[in-house]
Design a protein around this motif. Structure first.
Motif, PDB file in Angstrom:
ATOM      1  N   MET A   1       0.520  -6.828   9.605  1.00 30.62           N
ATOM      2  CA  MET A   1       0.437  -7.159   8.140  1.00 30.62           C
ATOM      3  C   MET A   1      -0.849  -6.739   7.365  1.00 30.62           C
ATOM      4  N   GLY A   2      -1.974  -6.229   8.188  1.00 31.83           N
ATOM      5  CA  GLY A   2      -3.130  -5.628   7.637  1.00 31.83           C
ATOM      6  C   GLY A   2      -2.707  -4.360   6.873  1.00 31.83           C
ATOM      7  N   VAL A   3      -1.836  -3.618   7.508  1.00 29.51           N
ATOM      8  CA  VAL A   3      -1.174  -2.432   6.864  1.00 29.51           C
ATOM      9  C   VAL A   3      -0.720  -2.630   5.566  1.00 29.51           C
ATOM     10  N   LEU A   4       0.248  -3.801   5.611  1.00 26.91           N
ATOM     11  CA  LEU A   4       0.757  -4.074   4.391  1.00 26.91           C
ATOM     12  C   LEU A   4      -0.180  -4.315   2.996  1.00 26.91           C
ATOM     13  N   VAL A   5      -1.406  -5.055   3.540  1.00 21.32           N
ATOM     14  CA  VAL A   5      -2.313  -5.520   2.441  1.00 21.32           C
ATOM     15  C   VAL A   5      -2.799  -4.191   1.973  1.00 21.32           C
TER      16      VAL A   5
END
Length: 56
Positions: free
Chosen positions: A1-5
């Motif tokens: 999820m952090g990568v998408l942000v």
């Protein structure tokens, strides 16, 4: 999820940059024609009012 942000942040920044450059590069000369014409009318009116006033 952090990568998408971290991927979304540059996309939002790029979109904001596109919107800003589109806004900054808009044609602003359209209003200048009316303003210059108004200024010319003002100058003519001032010359008319001062030309017949006699001695000051």
């Amino acid at each position: 999820m952090g990568v998408l942000v971290w991927l979304i942040i540059p996309l939002i920044a790029a979109g904001a940059a596109v919107v800003y450059t589109t806004w900054a590069a808009r044609d602003r000369r359209a209003g200048d024609v009316a303003e210059v014409a108004g200024y010319e009318r003002f100058r003519e009116a001032m010359q008319r009012s001062h030309s017949g006033s006699g001695s000051v």
